[in-house]
Design a protein around this motif. Structure first.
Motif, PDB file in Angstrom:
ATOM      1  N   VAL A  15       8.866   0.326  -9.742  1.00 58.80           N
ATOM      2  CA  VAL A  15       8.087  -0.744  -9.118  1.00 58.80           C
ATOM      3  C   VAL A  15       7.652  -1.701 -10.218  1.00 58.80           C
ATOM      4  O   VAL A  15       7.066  -1.287 -11.207  1.00 58.80           O
ATOM      5  CB  VAL A  15       6.838  -0.175  -8.399  1.00 58.80           C
ATOM      6  N   PRO A  16       7.964  -3.007 -10.073  1.00 59.72           N
ATOM      7  CA  PRO A  16       7.553  -3.957 -11.109  1.00 59.72           C
ATOM      8  C   PRO A  16       6.034  -4.013 -11.231  1.00 59.72           C
ATOM      9  O   PRO A  16       5.298  -3.725 -10.279  1.00 59.72           O
ATOM     10  CB  PRO A  16       8.124  -5.287 -10.636  1.00 59.72           C
ATOM     11  N   LEU A  17       5.568  -4.390 -12.406  1.00 58.05           N
ATOM     12  CA  LEU A  17       4.133  -4.398 -12.683  1.00 58.05           C
ATOM     13  C   LEU A  17       3.379  -5.394 -11.815  1.00 58.05           C
ATOM     14  O   LEU A  17       2.229  -5.173 -11.468  1.00 58.05           O
ATOM     15  CB  LEU A  17       3.916  -4.710 -14.167  1.00 58.05           C
ATOM     16  N   TRP A  18       4.030  -6.469 -11.408  1.00 57.80           N
ATOM     17  CA  TRP A  18       3.336  -7.477 -10.595  1.00 57.80           C
ATOM     18  C   TRP A  18       3.146  -7.028  -9.147  1.00 57.80           C
ATOM     19  O   TRP A  18       2.296  -7.557  -8.440  1.00 57.80           O
ATOM     20  CB  TRP A  18       4.074  -8.817 -10.639  1.00 57.80           C
ATOM     21  N   ALA A  19       3.925  -6.052  -8.692  1.00 60.81           N
ATOM     22  CA  ALA A  19       3.869  -5.607  -7.295  1.00 60.81           C
ATOM     23  C   ALA A  19       2.924  -4.417  -7.151  1.00 60.81           C
ATOM     24  O   ALA A  19       2.770  -3.630  -8.083  1.00 60.81           O
ATOM     25  CB  ALA A  19       5.264  -5.204  -6.822  1.00 60.81           C
ATOM     26  N   PRO A  20       2.277  -4.278  -6.000  1.00 58.81           N
ATOM     27  CA  PRO A  20       1.435  -3.087  -5.791  1.00 58.81           C
ATOM     28  C   PRO A  20       2.304  -1.844  -5.680  1.00 58.81           C
ATOM     29  O   PRO A  20       3.402  -1.900  -5.133  1.00 58.81           O
ATOM     30  CB  PRO A  20       0.717  -3.385  -4.470  1.00 58.81           C
ATOM     31  N   TYR A  21       1.823  -0.735  -6.206  1.00 53.40           N
ATOM     32  CA  TYR A  21       2.578   0.521  -6.204  1.00 53.40           C
ATOM     33  C   TYR A  21       1.958   1.422  -5.144  1.00 53.40           C
ATOM     34  O   TYR A  21       0.985   2.113  -5.396  1.00 53.40           O
ATOM     35  CB  TYR A  21       2.513   1.161  -7.580  1.00 53.40           C
ATOM     36  N   TYR A  22       2.532   1.412  -3.940  1.00 55.84           N
ATOM     37  CA  TYR A  22       2.025   2.236  -2.853  1.00 55.84           C
ATOM     38  C   TYR A  22       2.424   3.685  -3.084  1.00 55.84           C
ATOM     39  O   TYR A  22       3.564   3.967  -3.399  1.00 55.84           O
ATOM     40  CB  TYR A  22       2.546   1.726  -1.507  1.00 55.84           C
ATOM     41  N   GLY A  23       1.470   4.589  -2.966  1.00 58.62           N
ATOM     42  CA  GLY A  23       1.729   6.002  -3.207  1.00 58.62           C
ATOM     43  C   GLY A  23       1.842   6.320  -4.687  1.00 58.62           C
ATOM     44  O   GLY A  23       2.518   7.269  -5.070  1.00 58.62           O
ATOM     45  N   ALA A  24       1.170   5.546  -5.524  1.00 63.75           N
ATOM     46  CA  ALA A  24       1.242   5.754  -6.975  1.00 63.75           C
ATOM     47  C   ALA A  24       0.653   7.103  -7.359  1.00 63.75           C
ATOM     48  O   ALA A  24      -0.409   7.479  -6.862  1.00 63.75           O
ATOM     49  CB  ALA A  24       0.481   4.643  -7.693  1.00 63.75           C
ATOM     50  N   PRO A  25       1.336   7.842  -8.239  1.00 61.24           N
ATOM     51  CA  PRO A  25       0.747   9.081  -8.747  1.00 61.24           C
ATOM     52  C   PRO A  25      -0.376   8.757  -9.732  1.00 61.24           C
ATOM     53  O   PRO A  25      -0.465   7.633 -10.224  1.00 61.24           O
ATOM     54  CB  PRO A  25       1.920   9.780  -9.436  1.00 61.24           C
ATOM     55  N   ILE A  26      -1.207   9.747 -10.033  1.00 61.99           N
ATOM     56  CA  ILE A  26      -2.400   9.513 -10.851  1.00 61.99           C
ATOM     57  C   ILE A  26      -2.063   8.966 -12.238  1.00 61.99           C
ATOM     58  O   ILE A  26      -2.725   8.048 -12.726  1.00 61.99           O
ATOM     59  CB  ILE A  26      -3.275  10.788 -10.933  1.00 61.99           C
ATOM     60  N   GLY A  27      -1.041   9.496 -12.873  1.00 67.99           N
ATOM     61  CA  GLY A  27      -0.674   9.027 -14.208  1.00 67.99           C
ATOM     62  C   GLY A  27      -0.210   7.583 -14.207  1.00 67.99           C
ATOM     63  O   GLY A  27      -0.572   6.793 -15.087  1.00 67.99           O
ATOM     64  N   GLU A  28       0.592   7.235 -13.233  1.00 68.46           N
ATOM     65  CA  GLU A  28       1.085   5.862 -13.133  1.00 68.46           C
ATOM     66  C   GLU A  28      -0.054   4.903 -12.786  1.00 68.46           C
ATOM     67  O   GLU A  28      -0.086   3.776 -13.272  1.00 68.46           O
ATOM     68  CB  GLU A  28       2.199   5.771 -12.092  1.00 68.46           C
ATOM     69  N   ALA A  29      -0.991   5.340 -11.958  1.00 62.66           N
ATOM     70  CA  ALA A  29      -2.148   4.495 -11.630  1.00 62.66           C
ATOM     71  C   ALA A  29      -2.965   4.199 -12.878  1.00 62.66           C
ATOM     72  O   ALA A  29      -3.404   3.065 -13.085  1.00 62.66           O
ATOM     73  CB  ALA A  29      -3.007   5.181 -10.573  1.00 62.66           C
ATOM     74  N   ALA A  30      -3.154   5.199 -13.736  1.00 58.94           N
ATOM     75  CA  ALA A  30      -3.904   4.993 -14.982  1.00 58.94           C
ATOM     76  C   ALA A  30      -3.142   4.058 -15.926  1.00 58.94           C
ATOM     77  O   ALA A  30      -3.735   3.167 -16.549  1.00 58.94           O
ATOM     78  CB  ALA A  30      -4.180   6.326 -15.656  1.00 58.94           C
ATOM     79  N   ARG A  31      -1.827   4.251 -16.040  1.00 57.61           N
ATOM     80  CA  ARG A  31      -1.019   3.382 -16.901  1.00 57.61           C
ATOM     81  C   ARG A  31      -1.075   1.933 -16.425  1.00 57.61           C
ATOM     82  O   ARG A  31      -1.257   1.010 -17.229  1.00 57.61           O
ATOM     83  CB  ARG A  31       0.431   3.850 -16.919  1.00 57.61           C
ATOM     84  N   ARG A  32      -0.928   1.740 -15.130  1.00 56.88           N
ATOM     85  CA  ARG A  32      -0.960   0.375 -14.584  1.00 56.88           C
ATOM     86  C   ARG A  32      -2.343  -0.249 -14.751  1.00 56.88           C
ATOM     87  O   ARG A  32      -2.462  -1.456 -14.957  1.00 56.88           O
ATOM     88  CB  ARG A  32      -0.537   0.380 -13.113  1.00 56.88           C
ATOM     89  N   PHE A  33      -3.389   0.571 -14.668  1.00 55.85           N
ATOM     90  CA  PHE A  33      -4.752   0.071 -14.866  1.00 55.85           C
ATOM     91  C   PHE A  33      -4.879  -0.562 -16.251  1.00 55.85           C
ATOM     92  O   PHE A  33      -5.404  -1.659 -16.393  1.00 55.85           O
ATOM     93  CB  PHE A  33      -5.752   1.215 -14.701  1.00 55.85           C
ATOM     94  N   PHE A  34      -4.391   0.123 -17.280  1.00 59.19           N
ATOM     95  CA  PHE A  34      -4.537  -0.389 -18.639  1.00 59.19           C
ATOM     96  C   PHE A  34      -3.501  -1.452 -18.975  1.00 59.19           C
ATOM     97  O   PHE A  34      -3.780  -2.339 -19.781  1.00 59.19           O
ATOM     98  CB  PHE A  34      -4.494   0.755 -19.653  1.00 59.19           C
ATOM     99  N   ARG A  46      -4.024   1.095  -2.391  1.00 59.35           N
ATOM    100  CA  ARG A  46      -5.154   2.032  -2.276  1.00 59.35           C
ATOM    101  C   ARG A  46      -5.023   3.165  -3.278  1.00 59.35           C
ATOM    102  O   ARG A  46      -6.009   3.578  -3.880  1.00 59.35           O
ATOM    103  CB  ARG A  46      -5.243   2.604  -0.858  1.00 59.35           C
ATOM    104  N   SER A  47      -3.805   3.686  -3.442  1.00 61.18           N
ATOM    105  CA  SER A  47      -3.637   4.812  -4.359  1.00 61.18           C
ATOM    106  C   SER A  47      -3.932   4.399  -5.798  1.00 61.18           C
ATOM    107  O   SER A  47      -4.588   5.151  -6.532  1.00 61.18           O
ATOM    108  CB  SER A  47      -2.231   5.398  -4.252  1.00 61.18           C
ATOM    109  N   GLU A  48      -3.492   3.212  -6.209  1.00 60.36           N
ATOM    110  CA  GLU A  48      -3.812   2.738  -7.559  1.00 60.36           C
ATOM    111  C   GLU A  48      -5.325   2.654  -7.737  1.00 60.36           C
ATOM    112  O   GLU A  48      -5.865   3.096  -8.744  1.00 60.36           O
ATOM    113  CB  GLU A  48      -3.237   1.347  -7.804  1.00 60.36           C
ATOM    114  N   TYR A  49      -6.001   2.100  -6.769  1.00 59.32           N
ATOM    115  CA  TYR A  49      -7.444   1.893  -6.845  1.00 59.32           C
ATOM    116  C   TYR A  49      -8.211   3.219  -6.860  1.00 59.32           C
ATOM    117  O   TYR A  49      -9.036   3.460  -7.734  1.00 59.32           O
ATOM    118  CB  TYR A  49      -7.899   1.027  -5.664  1.00 59.32           C
TER     119      TYR A  49
END
Length: 157
Positions: A15-34, A46-49
């Protein structure tokens, strides 16, 4: 077809960084956050948040435990009967301040992106300044499901 199915069909497995990642796993959500540290454009699923909110809560609890344990070592009781924390408490306070300063901007950016995903303006984050009811409104907005109209906030790279 759900958003996640559309996303997989459109972008493949990554999933590109500009697009929302639906169903993101916890590690990927943290990586995308930073990675999206101060990006106030685009959307967040919602999962990223909520994964980030869980990580943030756990880190804050751990830092508070460190602060209270370090503060109890060397604690004294003064003449009036009040407990004076030990000098180790300052270590916990400093760690909490550093953590808070490190995540305040990306947390605001993530909240704005979450508001975009439910098709609200990012300026709605200011409703959080209203005591009690503002925070409750932001909580409700962050729980709402994604809306396709929120795609207007996407900025493809």
């Amino acid at each position: 077809m759900s958003y996640q199915q559309q996303q997989t069909a459109q972008f493949g497995s990554a999933v590109p960084l500009w697009a929302p990642y639906y169903g993101a796993p916890i590690g990927e959500a943290a990586r995308r956050f930073f990675k999206k540290y101060a990006t106030f454009t685009g959307r967040a699923s919602r999962s990223e948040y909520w994964w980030w909110m869980l990580i943030s809560l756990v880190v804050s609890i751990v830092l508070n435990i460190i602060m209270s344990v370090a503060g109890s070592a060397g604690a004294t009781v003064n003449d009036s009967g009040a407990t004076v924390p030990g000098p180790g408490m300052m270590v916990g306070v400093i760690l909490l301040v550093i953590w808070g300063l490190a995540v305040i901007v990306p947390s605001l950016a993530l909240t704005v992106r979450r508001l975009h995903d439910v098709n609200f303006s990012g300026w709605m984050i200011l409703i959080g300044l209203v005591p009690f009811l503002g925070g409750l409104a932001l909580l409700i907005f962050s729980i709402l499901p994604s809306k396709p109209e929120g795609q207007r906030f996407d900025v493809p790279a």
